[in-house]
Design an enzyme around this catalytic site. Sequence first.
Site, PDB file in Angstrom:
ATOM      1  CB  CYS A 182      -1.106  -0.436   1.328  1.00 47.74           C
ATOM      2  SG  CYS A 182      -2.392   1.409   1.549  1.00 47.74           S
ATOM      3  CD1 TRP A 207      -6.702   9.066  -1.961  1.00 45.39           C
ATOM      4  CD2 TRP A 207      -7.581   8.983   0.221  1.00 45.39           C
ATOM      5  NE1 TRP A 207      -5.889   8.891  -0.783  1.00 45.39           N
ATOM      6  CE2 TRP A 207      -6.225   9.809   0.127  1.00 45.39           C
ATOM      7  CE3 TRP A 207      -8.462   8.972   1.513  1.00 45.39           C
ATOM      8  CZ2 TRP A 207      -5.289   9.992   1.513  1.00 45.39           C
ATOM      9  CZ3 TRP A 207      -6.834   9.966   2.688  1.00 45.39           C
ATOM     10  CH2 TRP A 207      -6.139  10.499   2.527  1.00 45.39           C
ATOM     11  CD  GLU A 244      -5.866   1.817  -5.811  1.00 46.41           C
ATOM     12  OE1 GLU A 244      -6.090   2.788  -5.749  1.00 46.41           O
ATOM     13  OE2 GLU A 244      -6.330   0.453  -5.832  1.00 46.41           O
TER      14      GLU A 244
END
Length: 376
Positions: A69, A241, A246
């Site tokens: 992440c 968010w 992506e």
Amino acid sequence: MVSDWRVPDWEEAEEFVRLFHSEHPEQPIPLSMRLRQIREHLEQTGTYRHTRAELEFGARVAWRNSSRCIGRLYWKSLRVLDRRTAATPDEIHTHLLDHLRQATNDGRVRPVISVFAPATPYREAPRVWNSQLVRYAGYRAADGSAIGDQGQIGFTEAVRRLGWQAPGGWFDVLPLVIEVHGDKPQLYDVPRDLILEVPLTHPDHPRFDALGLRWYAVPAISNMRLSIGGIDYPLAPFNGWYMGTEIGARNFVDQDRYHLLPVVADVLGLDTANESMLWRDRALVELNVAVLHSFRTAGVKIADHHTESQRFLTHLAREEEQGRIVPTDWSWIVPPISGGLTPVFHRYYDEADLRPAFALDEDARTRAEGGCPYPH
Ligand code: ARG
């Protein structure tokens, strides 16, 4: 014994509680007393229960430890909703909708996790079969072509077998499939007004707008198992968010997802005969421009990959100051477009596997791929 039960490891419990106390020294219960309490519960019942403060800390650190992440700078601000007492599919459904409401926040998307009951020796934990709370269905047409999100074709077939009436469009939001202690899974529609979606437009190519593309505002992962101090929470959906790439470089682009580059190249009037004209790259950039432009115009929070890369470096620096390592998977952190333009490309990272953690739930994954645990 129930099938998803794993005896909590004393060492893991101890390590977690020590970590919690070292980062939050002012606790009403001293460390030694809490450790004794947990050991007794483990011996007597085979499990133990996290306090609210432990649960909140555990969920935040699981995010902090997520090596794939890039958005971890804000790990401390994760909203943790304690839903451990929800037992019926109806209750769970209500909480999932509440999660979407709080996370969406009228477009000012904020990171939220809902933690449902853990696995225990006596009772199986609740599950959601969906890989995200909001996802678009995918279909294989009779001529072999695909409609919608190809990544969801298997799952879409599974929910159709459960009785879902599929509209057959490009952006049909899938129903939630909720299962508690081995009962028949229940289907729930997500009310339209709870799902914030953004229609895609391009700032300077009106032909692009006519494609009728759209995407949802909140990516809420629902098939990862949260593991804290030896306790497993198989249902703990969480969201942040979006980062534009992506959607604009993967969901709409991958050959096994929407596979739209040829279509975008066509509306942009690019010559696709010759690879070395870089029509794919040009279409890709314009698609990403459209994603960021559309979310911004709609007032929905989204980040571009340059900004999010900078934030990640800030996160690295802050964590290093605290004497912590930041486990990081280079191949996930480097954005799928313009990698070398971002600072995260030009360095190496630690690759440790730290706990608490999120792990892909193998069960949920086989289900998402179309494997359905129930005969029909
Ligand atoms: N990549 C996934 C998607 O496109 C979402 C993963 C989580 N992303 C996030 N920004 N928190 O739906």
